[in-house]
Design a protein around this motif. Structure first.
Motif, PDB file in Angstrom:
ATOM      1  N   UNK A 169      35.227 103.658 -16.093  1.00  0.00           N
ATOM      2  CA  UNK A 169      34.739 103.070 -17.341  1.00  0.00           C
ATOM      3  C   UNK A 169      35.901 102.465 -18.115  1.00  0.00           C
ATOM      4  N   UNK A 170      35.663 101.290 -18.692  1.00  0.00           N
ATOM      5  CA  UNK A 170      36.668 100.631 -19.523  1.00  0.00           C
ATOM      6  C   UNK A 170      36.346 100.766 -21.009  1.00  0.00           C
ATOM      7  N   UNK A 171      35.143 100.399 -21.393  1.00  0.00           N
ATOM      8  CA  UNK A 171      34.743 100.540 -22.788  1.00  0.00           C
ATOM      9  C   UNK A 171      33.258 100.866 -22.860  1.00  0.00           C
ATOM     10  N   UNK A 172      32.845 101.333 -24.032  1.00  0.00           N
ATOM     11  CA  UNK A 172      31.493 101.875 -24.185  1.00  0.00           C
ATOM     12  C   UNK A 172      31.094 101.679 -25.644  1.00  0.00           C
ATOM     13  N   UNK A 173      29.886 101.172 -25.858  1.00  0.00           N
ATOM     14  CA  UNK A 173      29.388 100.975 -27.218  1.00  0.00           C
ATOM     15  C   UNK A 173      27.945 101.447 -27.311  1.00  0.00           C
ATOM     16  N   UNK A 174      27.594 102.064 -28.447  1.00  0.00           N
ATOM     17  CA  UNK A 174      26.245 102.558 -28.668  1.00  0.00           C
ATOM     18  C   UNK A 174      25.832 102.286 -30.108  1.00  0.00           C
ATOM     19  N   UNK A 178      35.235  93.572 -12.592  1.00  0.00           N
ATOM     20  CA  UNK A 178      34.583  94.352 -13.634  1.00  0.00           C
ATOM     21  C   UNK A 178      33.076  94.158 -13.534  1.00  0.00           C
ATOM     22  N   UNK A 179      32.321  95.155 -13.985  1.00  0.00           N
ATOM     23  CA  UNK A 179      30.871  95.051 -14.038  1.00  0.00           C
ATOM     24  C   UNK A 179      30.368  95.474 -15.402  1.00  0.00           C
ATOM     25  N   UNK A 180      29.331  94.784 -15.887  1.00  0.00           N
ATOM     26  CA  UNK A 180      28.778  95.057 -17.205  1.00  0.00           C
ATOM     27  C   UNK A 180      27.385  95.646 -17.075  1.00  0.00           C
ATOM     28  N   UNK A 181      27.146  96.731 -17.777  1.00  0.00           N
ATOM     29  CA  UNK A 181      25.820  97.329 -17.853  1.00  0.00           C
ATOM     30  C   UNK A 181      25.341  97.351 -19.294  1.00  0.00           C
ATOM     31  N   UNK A 182      24.054  97.078 -19.486  1.00  0.00           N
ATOM     32  CA  UNK A 182      23.466  97.184 -20.816  1.00  0.00           C
ATOM     33  C   UNK A 182      22.147  97.925 -20.695  1.00  0.00           C
ATOM     34  N   UNK A 183      21.768  98.627 -21.749  1.00  0.00           N
ATOM     35  CA  UNK A 183      20.603  99.496 -21.630  1.00  0.00           C
ATOM     36  C   UNK A 183      19.967  99.752 -22.990  1.00  0.00           C
ATOM     37  N   UNK A 219      28.202  98.984 -21.649  1.00  0.00           N
ATOM     38  CA  UNK A 219      29.423  99.524 -21.057  1.00  0.00           C
ATOM     39  C   UNK A 219      29.963  98.553 -20.011  1.00  0.00           C
ATOM     40  N   UNK A 220      31.287  98.426 -19.946  1.00  0.00           N
ATOM     41  CA  UNK A 220      31.920  97.679 -18.875  1.00  0.00           C
ATOM     42  C   UNK A 220      32.840  98.624 -18.113  1.00  0.00           C
ATOM     43  N   UNK A 221      32.913  98.424 -16.799  1.00  0.00           N
ATOM     44  CA  UNK A 221      33.769  99.267 -15.979  1.00  0.00           C
ATOM     45  C   UNK A 221      34.482  98.481 -14.917  1.00  0.00           C
ATOM     46  N   UNK A 222      35.581  99.049 -14.437  1.00  0.00           N
ATOM     47  CA  UNK A 222      36.263  98.497 -13.270  1.00  0.00           C
ATOM     48  C   UNK A 222      35.348  98.647 -12.063  1.00  0.00           C
ATOM     49  N   UNK A 223      35.232  97.598 -11.276  1.00  0.00           N
ATOM     50  CA  UNK A 223      34.425  97.606 -10.041  1.00  0.00           C
ATOM     51  C   UNK A 223      35.211  96.883  -8.955  1.00  0.00           C
TER      52      UNK A 223
END
Length: 291
Positions: A232-237, A262-267, A282-286
Motif C-alpha cells: 500500500x502507498x496511500x489510503x483515504x477514507x 501502481x494500481x488504484x482501487x476505489x470503493x 487506495x493506491x498500491x505498488x503493483x
C-alpha cells in the motif's frame, strides 16, 4: 466476542505515554511486517483520543512510508493542527527505529444537519448465503495457499468475518475478470457503542481487499501466490453516515486504472439497509516479479 476480536481490541487500546504521544503493539507470531490496516486504525485511535467526544471522524488521508516491524512497539505522535468551531484536524506520525513508517491526517466534525443524497446501493447476495470467512479460509488454505500464507491471512482476518461475493484473486489465477469485487464484513462479536471504535475497525478492515480489483483485471493472485510484489502507498477514507462495524457492511470495490507499477482501487461501503457509510480510495505498488 471471540478471543481474536478481543486481541484486536487490545491492539487498538493504545498506551498513552505523554499528553499527545501513544504506544501500540502488533501481532508478532507469523506476520513478517505490520498489517497496514492495523497501523491506520491505531493512528486514528491516537488522533481521536485528542479530540472532544462530540466530534466524529469524517475523513482521513494517509501514506505508508516504510514496512512496520511487528517485533517492536510503534510510537504515535499527534500534532493538534486545528481546533475550530466545527472541525478539528490532527496529524499523526507513526515511528519505529527512529524513522517514520506512516503518516496520517484526520479531520473530525461536530454533527450538523445539511443537504443529504447518495448513490444507489448495488445488488449483492445476502451475507448469510455466503460461506463464512473461517469456512472459506479453510478451503483456500487447502487448495490454493501455502501454510505460511494461510497463517498470515488467518492472523490478520481472524477478528473479521469477511465473506467474498465472488472468488478472491488468488483462487482464480490466470482468469482475467471484471475489475470489480465485493465482500461483506463485520466483526466476530458485538462491540461497545463508541463511534470512534467502529470507525477504527472499519479502517482496519478497509485495507484487506481493496486492491483485489486491480489483480482481477490481470488474472493475478497477488502476494498470496507470489505473482505480484505489492504494498500500500496511500489510503483515504470519508465517513458519510453512522454505521456499526459489528453489523454487516458491503464493500463494493473497483479499479479504474493501473499503470507505472501502481494500481488504484476505489470503493464504497454500505450498511445492509442501503445507506452509503464510507468512501475509500487506495493506491498500491503493483510490480510483476522479474525472472
Amino acid at each position: 466476542m471471540n478471543s481474536e476480536l478481543d486481541t484486536l481490541l487490545g491492539l487498538l487500546d493504545l498506551e498513552r505515554i505523554e499528553e499527545d504521544i501513544f504506544r501500540g503493539r502488533s501481532h508478532t507470531a507469523v506476520v513478517p511486517r505490520v498489517f497496514g490496516g492495523q497501523v491506520a486504525a491505531q493512528a486514528l485511535v491516537a488522533a481521536g483520543r485528542t479530540v472532544p467526544d462530540d466530534r466524529g471522524a469524517h475523513s482521513l488521508h494517509a501514506y505508508f512510508l516504510r514496512p512496520g516491524d511487528p517485533g517492536v512497539p510503534i510510537v504515535y505522535t499527534v500534532d493538534r493542527i486545528r481546533d475550530g468551531r466545527s472541525f478539528t484536524t490532527r496529524r499523526v506520525v507513526a515511528v519505529q527505529h527512529g524513522q517514520p513508517i506512516f503518516h496520517l491526517s484526520a479531520s473530525f466534525q461536530l454533527h450538523e444537519e445539511g443537504l443529504d443524497h447518495q448513490a444507489e446501493m448495488p445488488d449483492a447476495p445476502d451475507p448469510e448465503s455466503l460461506p463464512s470467512g473461517d469456512e472459506r479460509l479453510a478451503r483456500y488454505a487447502e487448495q490454493y495457499l501455502s501454510p505460511q500464507v494461510a497463517d498470515r491471512l488467518r492472523q490478520t482476518r481472524s477478528a473479521i468475518d469477511l465473506r467474498y461475493v465472488q472468488e478472491p484473486p488468488f483462487a482464480t489465477v490466470g482468469q482475467v475478470r471484471e475489475a470489480r469485487s465485493q465482500v461483506w464484513f463485520r466483526t466476530y462479536g458485538k462491540l461497545a457503542d463508541d463511534p470512534l471504535l467502529h470507525v477504527c475497525l472499519a479502517t482496519y478492515a478497509s485495507d484487506m481487499t481493496l486492491l483485489d480489483s486491480v489483480l482481477l483485471a490481470h488474472g493475478r493472485g497477488g502476494w498470496a501466490v507470489g505473482d505480484i510484489v505489492g504494498a500500500s502507498l496511500d489510503h483515504a477514507m470519508w465517513f458519510h453516515r453512522p454505521f456499526r462495524a459489528d453489523e454487516w457492511l458491503l464493500y463494493d470495490q473497483e479499479s479504474p486504472s493501473s499503470s507505472g507499477g501502481r494500481g488504484l482501487g476505489q470503493a464504497r461501503i454500505w450498511t445492509r439497509d442501503g445507506r452509503l457509510a464510507i468512501s475509500v480510495i487506495q493506491e498500491g505498488v503493483m510490480r510483476v516479479p522479474r525472472g
